[in-house]
Every structure is written in structure tokens, then in C-alpha cells.
Design an enzyme around this catalytic site. Structure first.
Site, short mmCIF file in Angstrom:
data_model
loop_
_atom_site.label_atom_id
_atom_site.label_comp_id
_atom_site.label_asym_id
_atom_site.label_seq_id
_atom_site.Cartn_x
_atom_site.Cartn_y
_atom_site.Cartn_z
N SER A 1 0.62 -0.76 0.47
CA SER A 1 -0.01 0.09 0.23
C SER A 1 1.06 1.51 0.04
O SER A 1 0.56 2.39 -0.14
CB SER A 1 -1.12 0.21 0.81
N CYS B 1 2.86 -6.48 9.94
CA CYS B 1 2.54 -5.59 9.50
C CYS B 1 3.88 -4.79 8.24
O CYS B 1 4.87 -4.53 9.68
CB CYS B 1 1.58 -4.21 10.40
N1 DGL Z 1 1.17 -1.99 4.76
C1 DGL Z 1 -0.28 -2.58 5.42
C2 DGL Z 1 0.03 -3.57 6.04
O1 DGL Z 1 1.35 -4.15 6.40
C3 DGL Z 1 0.34 -1.40 6.22
C4 DGL Z 1 0.35 0.39 5.97
C5 DGL Z 1 -1.35 0.26 5.49
O2 DGL Z 1 -2.36 -0.18 6.54
O3 DGL Z 1 -1.53 0.45 4.79
O4 DGL Z 1 -0.62 -4.00 6.47
#
Ligand code: DGL
Length: 289
Positions: free
Chosen positions: A12, A200
């Protein structure tokens, strides 16, 4: 057979660079195209339908770049959209949850694992299911820590204020400390975990603070290293490894973002202490806020 095409890596935003970094370490001969949907990050506080739609649109762009496989480095997207994405593309798609779950279930000795992640990942219980698949005897305590992503995105990775906020966020899992620095047990929710899985992409950047708050008795595990190993195996099993050795073409690396190139470059450099020279902006057909 060798395959020189790049590997797609999706997140993201910039957090997935933690996974990219491990892939580059583990597989230096591989070329990569990283895609960060910065214009619509964060995903972790969005409803499932949106996460699914945004993930599909993002992977469509990577698929157009002639990648040989895609790593969904985003935990939220893996938790909610991986099945959809695997049905949509005729190439290997690897998520980060199974590799992380396997690493955590191997690391725990007391069979008590905590998982911290975004609200959407926790709501999906994807880590719970994946860890139970690995070892049904492991107790899994999932806990959303929504304060962490904004902190990392703001470049706040250390200092007393960050430590205090991390300790507050982890208190329901870890308990609180007494005057001598020992955890006070039992608290209503404290789980007495011996392993904490960082579920995350952003959290490995807070690892030193998380580790110091958790203390020596808690092993910290993240998905990045395990995912890079799983990717190595996937490429090998499918005959997709890049040509290596004398005369092989040098690996190339490209970063795509739906957001601002300067902002991506600045944040990536601040967080990772290295520059990512080839960054391009890509337009999505439908960029929602
Ligand atoms: N990339 C997201 C994850 O690993 C974290 C950042 C988001 O909330 O977009 O869950």
C-alpha cells in the site's frame, strides 16, 4: 531454465520496502518492480471491499510490467485479498502471512504468540488461522496497533515519545511494568506471550523500540525474512530463477508509486537510510481518497 523477468512486489505504500530489502539480500540476481499505492494508503483502516478493489487495481499495473510472479508484501492486502488475487492472475502470487505465521510458530517455546497488525488484518483473523494451521497447540493473541503506521509514515522511529506510545499500544498484550521494570501479571488481557509477530510491513522499522518495550523474554518475528526465503523456494520449484553467474545481465530495480515521487523518495531514504534511484509515478484509472 532461467527467467530474467522481474519479480513484482506490492504494498500500500513504502512499508513493503522492508520486504523488498530482504528479497534483494536473499536473491541478489533477481530484478524487481516495486509498486506502492501511496495515493490510497493506508489500507489497514479501510473496509474489506476497498482493500480488495485497490489490491486488484494495483496488481493489474504490476502484471502489465511483465513480472514473473508477485509478492503481496502488504499484510492487510494478503489477509483480505490474496485468494481473489490468486484467482485473477496466471502467475505465482506469494503473500506475507503464511511465511510469518510459520516463522512465529517455530519461534515460540511456550506456544503463546502475539500478533500485532492493522485493524483490517486483525479483523480478518488471517494470522490466527495461519498459525493454527502450522500448529494447533499455539495460543494466538491478535491485537490491532493502529497508531504505528502513522508514526512510521511521519518518520518517528525512536525517542521517548515513540517509546511511550509503543508501550501504551502493547500494554493489552504485554501487561505494564512495575517500578523495577518487571511486567505486572496477571492483567485482564495480558497474554504472557513469548513471541511477538510483527504483522504489518511498517512495524519492522519500529523493531528496536518494540523489542525494548517487550523485553528479552519475547522473541520478535517479522514476515520479511521468511517471505524472502519462501520466494526463493517458489522461484526454484517453478524454474523461474534469474540467470546468475558470469555473463548474466545485472539485476534492475524500479519503484512505482501512485503518490508523489519526491515524497516517496524522501520517506524511503529517511526510513531505510538508502536512496531508491529509479522511482516513477503511475496513474490509476480511479484514484479514490
Ligand atoms: N502495508 C500495510 C500492512 O502491511 C500497512 C500500511 C497500511 O495500512 O496500508 O498491513
Amino acid at each position: 531454465m532461467a527467467d530474467p523477468r522481474p519479480i513484482g512486489v506490492f504494498d500500500s505504500g513504502v512499508g513493503g520496502l522492508t520486504v523488498l530489502r530482504e528479497i534483494l539480500r536473499r536473491l541478489p540476481a533477481e530484478s524487481t518492480v516495486y509498486f506502492g499505492d501511496n495515493a490510497r494508503a493506508p489500507y489497514g483502516v479501510r473496509p474489506d471491499d476497498e482493500v480488495r478493489a485497490f489490491s486488484r487495481e494495483s496488481l493489474d499495473i504490476l502484471a502489465e510490467r511483465n513480472v514473473k510472479g508477485i509478492v503481496v508484501a502488504c499484510n492487510t492486502s494478503t489477509a483480505i485479498a490474496l485468494g481473489d488475487l490468486r484467482r485473477r492472475y496466471d502467475m505465482p502470487i506469494l503473500g506475507v502471512i503464511r511465511p510469518g505465521a510459520a516463522a512465529a510458530s517455530l519461534a515460540t517455546r511456550t506456544r503463546r504468540v502475539g500478533v500485532i497488525a492493522t485493524p483490517a488484518t486483525v479483523r480478518s483473523h488471517a494470522y490466527f488461522a495461519a498459525i493454527k494451521d502450522e500448529n494447533p497447540a499455539v495460543e494466538v493473541y491478535e491485537h490491532a496497533t493502529p497508531a504505528f503506521v502513522p508514526m512510521v509514515e511521519a518518520g518517528q522511529l525512536s525517542g521517548p515519545d515513540v517509546e511511550a506510545r509503543v508501550a501504551d499500544s502493547l500494554a493489552p498484550l504485554l501487561g505494564t511494568r512495575d517500578g523495577a521494570g518487571e511486567f505486572i501479571f496477571p492483567l485482564p488481557h495480558s497474554a504472557r506471550i513469548d513471541t511477538l509477530l510483527l504483522g504489518c510491513t511498517h512495524y519492522p522499522l519500529l523493531r528496536p523500540v518494540i523489542a525494548s518495550v517487550a523485553g528479552e523474554g519475547v522473541a520478535i518475528v517479522d514476515s520479511a525474512t521468511a517471505t524472502a526465503s519462501a520466494l526463493a523456494e517458489l522461484l526454484s520449484v517453478n524454474g523461474l530463477e534469474a540467470p546468475a553467474g558470469h555473463g548474466a545481465p545485472a539485476a534492475t530495480h524500479l519503484q512505482l508509486t501512485t503518490g508523489d515521487v519526491e515524497a516517496f523518495a524522501g520517506l524511503a531514504a529517511r526510513l531505510f537510510g538508502e536512496s531508491f534511484p529509479a522511482i516513477e509515478r503511475v496513474e490509476l484509472q480511479r484514484v479514490a481518497s
